[in-house]
Design a protein around this motif. Structure first.
Motif, PDB file in Angstrom:
ATOM      1  N   LYS A 130       0.582   4.057  -1.507  1.00  0.00           N
ATOM      2  CA  LYS A 130      -0.167   5.313  -1.595  1.00  0.00           C
ATOM      3  C   LYS A 130      -1.178   5.464  -0.460  1.00  0.00           C
ATOM      4  O   LYS A 130      -2.107   6.264  -0.558  1.00  0.00           O
ATOM      5  N   GLU A 139       0.846  -1.205   0.000  1.00  0.00           N
ATOM      6  CA  GLU A 139       0.000   0.000   0.000  1.00  0.00           C
ATOM      7  C   GLU A 139       0.876   1.249   0.000  1.00  0.00           C
ATOM      8  O   GLU A 139       0.866   2.024   0.970  1.00  0.00           O
ATOM      9  N   ARG A 161      -3.904   8.508   0.002  1.00  0.00           N
ATOM     10  CA  ARG A 161      -5.324   8.174  -0.068  1.00  0.00           C
ATOM     11  C   ARG A 161      -6.071   8.677   1.165  1.00  0.00           C
ATOM     12  O   ARG A 161      -7.194   9.165   1.066  1.00  0.00           O
TER      13      ARG A 161
END
Length: 287
Positions: free
Chosen positions: A248, A246, A252
């Motif tokens: 990003k 993950e 996000r």
């Protein structure tokens, strides 16, 4: 129609509950990772420590073929300086089919390249391991524990790395030793009949895993002087693998928070606009 849907849902829940009860009991610790929660973010120093553990220990068998070397320079990731990132990438070799007149050959990796694949056929790639294990400890297939308790793939991986223990007494008395290594956090491995009760239920948590224990504590020397206990190393490499899956996440979360603030302000403005436009007409109707 509604009755049919209700019966289908009840059947699905029954199957899920049965599958969950069939799994082994495991010991998963709810570690407090800095990236948890709506405002959490990755700890740069922890990611750098996890990167070092992966490079010096895990990379001997496991690959990260979905992670590009250039991302190690990202501010929300390990944030290596560009020269260090380039020097780090050059330590790996990648296959380039354009070399040797089209026959292909190996060359030093560049920032644009990705990590090599796993060197062993039975060693899974770790790029998405943290995501694939998310929600492991909730009801089968739902991940409710991750939603409610904040427990997910990172907790599972850290618990797995620190979950190797001596075989329980029930297995030590067997004439033919179990293949693999006993781990209290691994549910899907082999399990001896000697460690089951009369109803077939497991009397000890976990199961036997094929992977030998990778971390023991003091496996690496960190540049920031951080302690290298088994538990801290397990959390550091789990955090790094969470970032690999993950990368990003922080962006996000920031985008989601911005969206919530914008929609809240928009709702207030629309309410006030509605009151201003329609209030005179409502008063006329009352008169």
């Amino acid at each position: 129609m509604l009755r049919k849907l209700t019966l289908t849902a009840m059947a699905a829940l029954a199957i899920s509950a049965g599958a969950a009860s069939a799994e082994s009991e495991v010991e998963i610790h709810d570690y407090d990772f800095p990236f948890e929660g709506p405002f959490g973010s990755y700890d740069t120093m922890q990611l750098q420590r996890g990167l070092k553990i992966y490079t010096e220990v895990c990379a001997a068998c496991h690959g990260l073929e979905r992670v590009a070397f250039r991302t190690l320079h990202d501010e929300t990731g390990p944030a290596l300086p560009e020269d260090q990132m380039r020097a780090y990438a050059a330590n790996f070799e990648v296959f380039d089919p354009a070399l040797a007149d089209g026959a292909g050959d190996y060359r030093a990796a560049t920032p644009a390249d990705y990590y090599p694949a796993s060197s062993l056929s039975n060693a899974p790639d770790l790029s998405l391991m943290a995501k694939s294990r998310a929600g492991f400890h909730g009801p089968y297939g739902t991940g409710i524990s991750q939603f409610v308790n904040g427990m997910g793939g990172a907790e599972y991986l850290a618990s797995l790395m620190a979950g190797y223990e001596e075989e329980p007494a029930c297995a030590a008395e067997m004439e033919t030793p179990m293949e693999g290594y006993y781990n209290v956090a691994f549910a899907n491995g082999g399990f001896p009949d000697a460690c089951k009760d009369d109803h077939g239920h497991h009397t000890v948590p976990g199961s036997w895993i094929a992977m030998p224990q990778p971390l023991y504590g003091d496996d690496v020397v960190f540049d920031d002087g951080h302690e290298a206990t088994l538990e801290s190393e397990s959390q550091d490499v789990a955090a790094f693998l969470m970032w690999a899956a993950e990368p990003k996440m922080t962006a996000r979360k920031q985008a989601g928070l911005t969206g919530v603030i914008f929609l809240s302000l928009l709702s207030v403005l629309l309410y006030l606009t509605n009151k201003r436009l329609w209030a005179p007409h409502k008063n006329k109707l009352k008169d």
